[in-house]
Structure formats: C-alpha cells, structure tokens
Scaffold this motif. Structure first.
Motif, PDB file in Angstrom:
ATOM      1  N   ASN A 222       5.606  -7.005 -10.647  1.00 56.08           N
ATOM      2  CA  ASN A 222       5.473  -7.621  -9.320  1.00 56.08           C
ATOM      3  C   ASN A 222       6.265  -6.870  -8.249  1.00 56.08           C
ATOM      4  O   ASN A 222       6.074  -7.105  -7.068  1.00 56.08           O
ATOM      5  CB  ASN A 222       5.905  -9.086  -9.373  1.00 56.08           C
ATOM      6  N   GLY A 223       7.175  -5.993  -8.680  1.00 56.15           N
ATOM      7  CA  GLY A 223       7.870  -5.146  -7.716  1.00 56.15           C
ATOM      8  C   GLY A 223       8.908  -5.890  -6.898  1.00 56.15           C
ATOM      9  O   GLY A 223       9.270  -7.028  -7.179  1.00 56.15           O
ATOM     10  N   ASN A 224       9.396  -5.205  -5.874  1.00 58.27           N
ATOM     11  CA  ASN A 224      10.414  -5.765  -4.988  1.00 58.27           C
ATOM     12  C   ASN A 224       9.924  -5.675  -3.554  1.00 58.27           C
ATOM     13  O   ASN A 224      10.528  -5.007  -2.713  1.00 58.27           O
ATOM     14  CB  ASN A 224      11.733  -5.009  -5.160  1.00 58.27           C
ATOM     15  N   LEU A 225       8.835  -6.346  -3.272  1.00 61.70           N
ATOM     16  CA  LEU A 225       8.192  -6.277  -1.961  1.00 61.70           C
ATOM     17  C   LEU A 225       9.173  -6.640  -0.853  1.00 61.70           C
ATOM     18  O   LEU A 225       9.312  -5.918   0.125  1.00 61.70           O
ATOM     19  CB  LEU A 225       6.983  -7.209  -1.969  1.00 61.70           C
ATOM     20  N   MET A 226       9.859  -7.770  -1.007  1.00 58.04           N
ATOM     21  CA  MET A 226      10.731  -8.243   0.063  1.00 58.04           C
ATOM     22  C   MET A 226      11.968  -7.380   0.221  1.00 58.04           C
ATOM     23  O   MET A 226      12.435  -7.151   1.342  1.00 58.04           O
ATOM     24  CB  MET A 226      11.110  -9.703  -0.183  1.00 58.04           C
ATOM     25  N   LYS A 227      12.481  -6.878  -0.892  1.00 60.72           N
ATOM     26  CA  LYS A 227      13.670  -6.027  -0.800  1.00 60.72           C
ATOM     27  C   LYS A 227      13.356  -4.757  -0.009  1.00 60.72           C
ATOM     28  O   LYS A 227      14.145  -4.319   0.843  1.00 60.72           O
ATOM     29  CB  LYS A 227      14.163  -5.681  -2.207  1.00 60.72           C
ATOM     30  N   ALA A 228      12.188  -4.171  -0.286  1.00 56.75           N
ATOM     31  CA  ALA A 228      11.788  -2.968   0.439  1.00 56.75           C
ATOM     32  C   ALA A 228      11.568  -3.266   1.917  1.00 56.75           C
ATOM     33  O   ALA A 228      11.933  -2.471   2.793  1.00 56.75           O
ATOM     34  CB  ALA A 228      10.509  -2.392  -0.181  1.00 56.75           C
ATOM     35  N   LEU A 229      10.993  -4.417   2.207  1.00 59.22           N
ATOM     36  CA  LEU A 229      10.735  -4.773   3.604  1.00 59.22           C
ATOM     37  C   LEU A 229      12.044  -5.015   4.361  1.00 59.22           C
ATOM     38  O   LEU A 229      12.214  -4.544   5.494  1.00 59.22           O
ATOM     39  CB  LEU A 229       9.848  -6.018   3.666  1.00 59.22           C
ATOM     40  N   VAL A 230      12.966  -5.740   3.741  1.00 60.88           N
ATOM     41  CA  VAL A 230      14.239  -6.031   4.406  1.00 60.88           C
ATOM     42  C   VAL A 230      14.982  -4.741   4.747  1.00 60.88           C
ATOM     43  O   VAL A 230      15.656  -4.648   5.783  1.00 60.88           O
ATOM     44  CB  VAL A 230      15.095  -6.955   3.501  1.00 60.88           C
ATOM     45  N   ALA A 231      14.823  -3.717   3.914  1.00 59.33           N
ATOM     46  CA  ALA A 231      15.530  -2.455   4.139  1.00 59.33           C
ATOM     47  C   ALA A 231      15.106  -1.773   5.431  1.00 59.33           C
ATOM     48  O   ALA A 231      15.886  -0.998   6.007  1.00 59.33           O
ATOM     49  CB  ALA A 231      15.289  -1.517   2.953  1.00 59.33           C
ATOM     50  N   VAL A 232      13.877  -2.043   5.906  1.00 58.78           N
ATOM     51  CA  VAL A 232      13.406  -1.369   7.129  1.00 58.78           C
ATOM     52  C   VAL A 232      13.158  -2.347   8.280  1.00 58.78           C
ATOM     53  O   VAL A 232      12.880  -1.927   9.408  1.00 58.78           O
ATOM     54  CB  VAL A 232      12.109  -0.574   6.851  1.00 58.78           C
ATOM     55  N   ALA A 233      13.261  -3.648   8.022  1.00 61.68           N
ATOM     56  CA  ALA A 233      12.889  -4.651   9.038  1.00 61.68           C
ATOM     57  C   ALA A 233      13.721  -4.550  10.304  1.00 61.68           C
ATOM     58  O   ALA A 233      13.219  -4.794  11.415  1.00 61.68           O
ATOM     59  CB  ALA A 233      13.012  -6.053   8.445  1.00 61.68           C
ATOM     60  N   THR A 325       6.690   0.602   4.398  1.00 57.41           N
ATOM     61  CA  THR A 325       7.609   1.416   5.191  1.00 57.41           C
ATOM     62  C   THR A 325       7.603   0.911   6.627  1.00 57.41           C
ATOM     63  O   THR A 325       6.768   0.089   7.016  1.00 57.41           O
ATOM     64  CB  THR A 325       7.170   2.883   5.178  1.00 57.41           C
ATOM     65  N   ALA A 326       8.526   1.424   7.432  1.00 58.11           N
ATOM     66  CA  ALA A 326       8.562   1.059   8.849  1.00 58.11           C
ATOM     67  C   ALA A 326       7.261   1.442   9.541  1.00 58.11           C
ATOM     68  O   ALA A 326       6.765   0.716  10.410  1.00 58.11           O
ATOM     69  CB  ALA A 326       9.746   1.740   9.528  1.00 58.11           C
ATOM     70  N   HIS A 328       4.238   1.522   8.190  1.00 60.75           N
ATOM     71  CA  HIS A 328       3.233   0.515   7.838  1.00 60.75           C
ATOM     72  C   HIS A 328       3.389  -0.728   8.713  1.00 60.75           C
ATOM     73  O   HIS A 328       2.411  -1.272   9.244  1.00 60.75           O
ATOM     74  CB  HIS A 328       3.387   0.083   6.374  1.00 60.75           C
ATOM     75  N   LEU A 329       4.615  -1.191   8.855  1.00 66.35           N
ATOM     76  CA  LEU A 329       4.854  -2.430   9.606  1.00 66.35           C
ATOM     77  C   LEU A 329       4.526  -2.249  11.081  1.00 66.35           C
ATOM     78  O   LEU A 329       3.957  -3.147  11.719  1.00 66.35           O
ATOM     79  CB  LEU A 329       6.311  -2.862   9.425  1.00 66.35           C
ATOM     80  N   GLN A 330       4.871  -1.087  11.621  1.00 68.56           N
ATOM     81  CA  GLN A 330       4.578  -0.833  13.024  1.00 68.56           C
ATOM     82  C   GLN A 330       3.069  -0.823  13.264  1.00 68.56           C
ATOM     83  O   GLN A 330       2.575  -1.380  14.247  1.00 68.56           O
ATOM     84  CB  GLN A 330       5.190   0.508  13.445  1.00 68.56           C
ATOM     85  N   ARG A 331       2.329  -0.207  12.353  1.00 72.80           N
ATOM     86  CA  ARG A 331       0.869  -0.173  12.522  1.00 72.80           C
ATOM     87  C   ARG A 331       0.263  -1.561  12.359  1.00 72.80           C
ATOM     88  O   ARG A 331      -0.687  -1.914  13.055  1.00 72.80           O
ATOM     89  CB  ARG A 331       0.252   0.803  11.512  1.00 72.80           C
ATOM     90  N   LEU A 332       0.804  -2.351  11.447  1.00 72.36           N
ATOM     91  CA  LEU A 332       0.299  -3.716  11.265  1.00 72.36           C
ATOM     92  C   LEU A 332       0.376  -4.502  12.573  1.00 72.36           C
ATOM     93  O   LEU A 332      -0.509  -5.293  12.895  1.00 72.36           O
ATOM     94  CB  LEU A 332       1.120  -4.427  10.179  1.00 72.36           C
ATOM     95  N   ILE A 333       1.421  -4.265  13.329  1.00 64.10           N
ATOM     96  CA  ILE A 333       1.635  -4.983  14.580  1.00 64.10           C
ATOM     97  C   ILE A 333       0.775  -4.429  15.718  1.00 64.10           C
ATOM     98  O   ILE A 333       0.254  -5.190  16.549  1.00 64.10           O
ATOM     99  CB  ILE A 333       3.129  -4.911  14.973  1.00 64.10           C
ATOM    100  N   THR A 334       0.576  -3.115  15.742  1.00 67.67           N
ATOM    101  CA  THR A 334       0.004  -2.488  16.940  1.00 67.67           C
ATOM    102  C   THR A 334      -1.460  -2.055  16.811  1.00 67.67           C
ATOM    103  O   THR A 334      -2.093  -1.748  17.836  1.00 67.67           O
ATOM    104  CB  THR A 334       0.828  -1.248  17.336  1.00 67.67           C
ATOM    105  N   ASP A 335      -2.007  -2.013  15.610  1.00 71.13           N
ATOM    106  CA  ASP A 335      -3.366  -1.480  15.424  1.00 71.13           C
ATOM    107  C   ASP A 335      -4.405  -2.536  15.824  1.00 71.13           C
ATOM    108  O   ASP A 335      -4.656  -3.493  15.087  1.00 71.13           O
ATOM    109  CB  ASP A 335      -3.562  -1.060  13.969  1.00 71.13           C
ATOM    110  N   ASP A 336      -5.017  -2.349  16.987  1.00 70.95           N
ATOM    111  CA  ASP A 336      -6.003  -3.314  17.483  1.00 70.95           C
ATOM    112  C   ASP A 336      -7.264  -3.370  16.629  1.00 70.95           C
ATOM    113  O   ASP A 336      -7.926  -4.411  16.560  1.00 70.95           O
ATOM    114  CB  ASP A 336      -6.397  -2.972  18.932  1.00 70.95           C
ATOM    115  N   GLU A 337      -7.601  -2.276  15.964  1.00 70.96           N
ATOM    116  CA  GLU A 337      -8.812  -2.254  15.145  1.00 70.96           C
ATOM    117  C   GLU A 337      -8.661  -3.163  13.922  1.00 70.96           C
ATOM    118  O   GLU A 337      -9.615  -3.849  13.518  1.00 70.96           O
ATOM    119  CB  GLU A 337      -9.132  -0.828  14.698  1.00 70.96           C
TER     120      GLU A 337
END
Length: 367
Positions: A222-233, A325-326, A328-337
């Motif tokens: 299941n990995g460490n999804l949240m740990k990786a996200l917190v590191a760059v949030a 990664t940062a 990925h998160l930035q694109r999730l927020i800004t990609d209008d498509e």
C-alpha cells in the motif's frame, strides 16, 4: 419482493451496492445483505438488515494462504500486474469459503431476486440453485464479466458445476467514456451514505483544497502515500486534508496540512480542487461523480489498472508508487484540461437513470 444482496466481505465491495439497496427498501421491498466482516459493519451503519455469513472471516489469513500457494501470482498482485490471475486466486478462495453459507441464507430468506457484485459469485450460483434470477451489479473499472469468470473457478469445481450462470441483468455504473461500451442497465452514481461533517469542511477554503485518502484494506504494497505527500506539501499553495492519516507521519505537519478521521469523501469533494488517493475503484468513481481531478498513486490488485485508466481518459494523473511529487500536485491544481474532462464525465454520470429507476426495473424480474 424479497431481494438478497451478496458482497465479498470488504467494505469497498459493499458500499457501491448500498444506493440500489436503499432505493429498493424505499420502494417497500424486503432487503437482506449476505456478507461479513467490514462489509457487514458498513451495512449495519446504514440500518439495513444483514446476515453475517462468516463471523470468523479473516481476509488477511486467506490472503496469506493464497500467497503461500501461489507466490508468483501474489508477487504480480502486489505489483498491480496480476490481472485476473490474482482475482482468481484470492476471490476464488473467498467464494469457495462462503458458498455454503450464501446458499443457506438463500434457502432461508427465499428471495425473488439476488443482486451480487462481480466478485461475489457465490450469489448467482446460489440464485441458480434456488431458481431465481440474479443481477450482476458492476462496481469495478475492470469488466465485471471477466472478474466473475475468474473468481468462479474454485467454487464451480468444488460444487461440480460446469459454468457460472448468466445474469438476468447487469447494472453498469460507469459510462462508455470511462470503461468503453458494456451491455447492461446504466445507473447513476450516488453517494453510498450521507454523513455529517465538521463545519470547516463544509466551507470552500481560500486556498485550493486537496483531499488525500488511502486504502481501507491493510496489507503490504500500500506504500506511504501520505508520508510522501507531507514531505512536499509545504511548498504548495494549497490546503491538504488527510483522511485517516497513515501511522508514522511526522509529529509536526506543515501548516497547510490538516487531518480528519473517517469521513464521507462524497460529502467533502464538492469543496475540493483535487483528490489524491490509492486507486480504489470506489474512490475513482466518487471523484468522477464530483467532477474533481485525481492524482492516483497505484497500489496492489486493480489499483494500477485504475490509476492508468484515470490518466488515459484525461481525468487525472498517475503518480509513481513512491508517491506524488510537488510537480504532480501543482499540475493537479492548475491543469484546466483535467478539470474539463472530469466535469464532462460528471455530467454524463448525472444524466444516467437513478437507483430508484433501476429498482423499478429490478422488480420486473421477480417471479
């Protein structure tokens, strides 16, 4: 009309069945769920009747046994590349274990119709033995017919049955734009259960809100999804909300990271700009129904397939298994498509028949 609803004993498998069950109960039909473990608890929370068909059910023990007997299949399943082989091994073993109990409940309840999710093949087998129609209620991004055929092998051999009975009808919960053309009755996605929220989660925040969810099934891979996200949030101008935080997170979280316990994703998503998650089928569908772009970190089982499909249709991004990664998160927020595609699919889902309409069609199958 009496309707028996059969699900594998996992909450993620039973939750998609609840909207139709509530619609049937609301139309004065008698409903009974046959499942166990976490799935039985989820049904009880909805005040719907449930028969616990395996009080001592232990998913982890069954999974360990399957892994020991089929090590190569287990390795592929953890990598998300097991396809239907992993399904056949794991859910075949589960159905073989539950088949007698499902048959006993069917004889006792005497249903007019049986509704089962694809990986609960003990349901249609019991329906055929009882001489009543069975409906396959799709819940997955994989084709339900393929999943059911894969899971049926062990129980068919055990009961000396030649083939899995054909369903009298199939309920499809995803549009062709997501899963391609599939026969059946299209049904609108609706939230499995309403849930109250703390006031701060009902308000649209000043910064973009990113909801972060993880699997309800514990286990390796299941990995460490949240740990990786917190590191760059901390480097992203957004508010991150971690649902059921993973163990082992840093004691001090970035100022823009908040946490919450178990919460209905459907209730929170309307205030969100994006959703980061593990790739579970139910979570993918919740995001599509809300028109919210997704960032999916693939995991075991069907989650790699789901993550890649979300990216393929343009409704989100597929992150590496190491986590987002940062960028990925930035694109999730800004990609209008990503948002445009997500909203288009949301509109397609909203135009489909409601569970109430499908409940009326189910009633036409009763003997």
């Amino acid at each position: 009309m009496r309707v028996l609803v059969v699900s594998a004993p996992l909450s993620g498998h039973v939750l998609p069945l609840l909207p139709l069950a509530r619609a049937l109960a609301g139309a004065d039909h008698e409903i009974l769920f046959a499942t166990a473990a976490d799935a039985a608890s989820a049904v009880r929370k909805m005040d719907l009747p449930v028969e616990d068909i395996a009080p001592d059910f232990d998913f982890a023990a069954i999974a360990r046994g399957v892994a020991l007997r089929h090590p190569l299949t287990a390795r592929a399943e953890l990598a998300g590349s097991g396809g239907t082989k992993g399904v056949a091994a794991l859910f075949g073993a589960i159905n073989a274990k539950l088949a007698d109990a499902v048959r006993a409940v069917t004889e006792q309840f005497d249903p007019d119709v049986v509704v089962a999710e694809p990986l609960a093949v003990a349901g249609p087998i019991a329906a055929a033995g009882h001489g009543v129609p069975a409906i396959r209620h799709e819940t997955n991004l994989f084709d339900g017919a393929e999943l059911a055929a894969a899971a049926a092998g062990p129980v068919l051999r055990r009961l000396a049955i030649d083939r899995l009975p054909d369903p009298a009808a199939v309920i499809q919960v995803l549009p062709p734009s997501v899963v391609g053309p599939r026969p059946g009755w299209p049904m609108r996605y609706v939230p499995p259960a309403p849930a109250p929220l703390p006031s701060w989660l009902t308000e649209t925040p000043t910064l973009p809100r990113i909801l972060v969810s993880r699997s309800t099934v514990a286990g390796p891979g299941n990995g460490n999804l949240m740990k990786a996200l917190v590191a760059v949030a901390g480097s992203i101008e957004a508010e991150f909300v971690l649902v059921r935080p993973e163990p082992g997170l840093p004691p001090e979280l970035p100022d823009n990271v908040r946490t919450i316990g178990w919460v209905s994703l459907d209730a929170v998503l309307p205030t969100c700009t994006g959703l980061v998650h593990h790739g579970g089928a139910g979570t993918v569908q919740a995001a599509l129904a809300a028109g919210v772009p997704q960032l999916v970190v693939p995991g075991p089982g069907d989650r790699r397939h789901n993550a890649e499909l979300v990216a393929e249709i343009g409704a989100g991004l597929c992150a590496p298994r190491s986590g987002p990664t940062a960028e990925h998160l930035q694109r999730l927020i800004t990609d209008d498509e990503l948002r445009r595609v997500s909203v288009r699919i949301q509109d397609e889902l909203a135009a489909r028949p409601s569970p109430d309409e499908i409940a009326a069609r189910v009633a036409t199958l009763a003997n």
